[in-house]
Design a protein around this motif. Sequence first.
Motif, short mmCIF file in Angstrom:
data_model
loop_
_atom_site.label_atom_id
_atom_site.label_comp_id
_atom_site.label_asym_id
_atom_site.label_seq_id
_atom_site.Cartn_x
_atom_site.Cartn_y
_atom_site.Cartn_z
N ILE A 1 0.86 -1.19 0.00
CA ILE A 1 0.00 0.00 0.00
C ILE A 1 0.89 1.23 0.00
CG2 ILE A 1 -1.88 1.20 1.17
CD1 ILE A 1 -2.46 -1.48 2.64
N GLY A 2 0.90 1.95 -1.10
CA GLY A 2 1.74 3.13 -1.21
C GLY A 2 2.27 3.24 -2.62
N ASP A 3 3.12 4.24 -2.85
CA ASP A 3 3.65 4.47 -4.19
C ASP A 3 5.02 5.11 -4.08
OD1 ASP A 3 3.68 4.51 -7.01
OD2 ASP A 3 1.54 5.03 -7.05
N PHE B 1 -1.23 4.87 -3.73
CA PHE B 1 -1.65 5.64 -2.56
C PHE B 1 -3.17 5.55 -2.39
CE2 PHE B 1 2.28 8.32 -3.35
CZ PHE B 1 2.94 7.84 -2.24
N LEU B 2 -3.62 5.48 -1.14
CA LEU B 2 -5.04 5.37 -0.83
C LEU B 2 -5.40 6.32 0.31
CD1 LEU B 2 -5.45 1.47 -0.74
CD2 LEU B 2 -6.19 2.99 -2.58
N PRO B 3 -6.66 6.73 0.43
CA PRO B 3 -7.10 7.48 1.62
C PRO B 3 -6.83 6.66 2.87
CG PRO B 3 -8.77 7.56 -0.09
CD PRO B 3 -7.76 6.55 -0.54
N ASP C 1 -9.17 3.89 3.93
CA ASP C 1 -9.08 2.69 3.09
C ASP C 1 -7.85 1.86 3.46
OD1 ASP C 1 -11.36 3.47 1.76
OD2 ASP C 1 -10.31 4.30 0.03
N VAL C 2 -6.76 2.56 3.78
CA VAL C 2 -5.55 1.86 4.23
C VAL C 2 -5.86 1.04 5.48
CG1 VAL C 2 -3.22 2.13 5.15
CG2 VAL C 2 -3.97 3.54 3.23
N THR D 1 -7.59 -6.62 7.41
CA THR D 1 -7.69 -7.99 6.89
C THR D 1 -6.35 -8.73 6.90
OG1 THR D 1 -7.25 -7.37 4.58
CG2 THR D 1 -9.53 -7.20 5.36
N ALA D 2 -5.25 -8.01 7.20
CA ALA D 2 -3.92 -8.62 7.12
C ALA D 2 -3.64 -9.49 8.34
CB ALA D 2 -2.86 -7.54 7.00
#
Length: 214
Positions: free
Chosen positions: A62-64, A92-94, A97-98, A104-105
């Motif tokens: 999650i990221g860029d 990238f996410l809000p 959402d992250v 779930t991880a």
Amino acid sequence: MTPVPMGVPLRLLEMAATHNAVTVPGTVAYVGTLAAVRRLDVIIDAFAIVRDACPDARLIVIGDGDIPAERAALEYQVRRLGLTEQVHFTGFLPVDDVWRILGTAAVGLSPISVDRVLKVASPTKLVEYLAMRKPVVCNDHPEQSAIIRDSNAGISVAWGARQFAEAMIWMLKHPEEAQTMGELGPAWVRENRTYPIIAAGVFARYRQILGQAA
């Protein structure tokens, strides 16, 4: 100079306590920038080892990158190692959402390369994982090692693909023991790394500096 560590808002702890996300077995999550200085190629190499031991394992990144080429280099490495079915990049996410994905991880991954730039880093991701009851695999680093030592909520290893892989494999093959580690995280965060607690520490330091200590 006074260092100010990173923390999380109280609402993350509250959300984690009330939102009953279903953990997906075998899922490892990384949150953060994909900047080349972070040397994240090591976690891709590590996950190739994990895949061989745990064929159902999945890595969510999650990221860029700061520039497109940084993410592209990691995606190329994923293809080269035959991991396209196991590794997913979200960009990238809000933040909400992250946190939803993190819920779930099964494992949170926090690699911080110890160089002149990042040796003094205070990674937010590590505290977020702990707040969300996620057992952490991280590497030895001044801030991370201290947090893991104090919280007992994860495993800290030497920097290297094999070392990261072995810790992830252990957690994925011992989910109950790993989750027991994760359950220790929220209490440590609540006592040490919420923004109100950090703000109070900064205020106290200002008073001390100004000669107005209570």
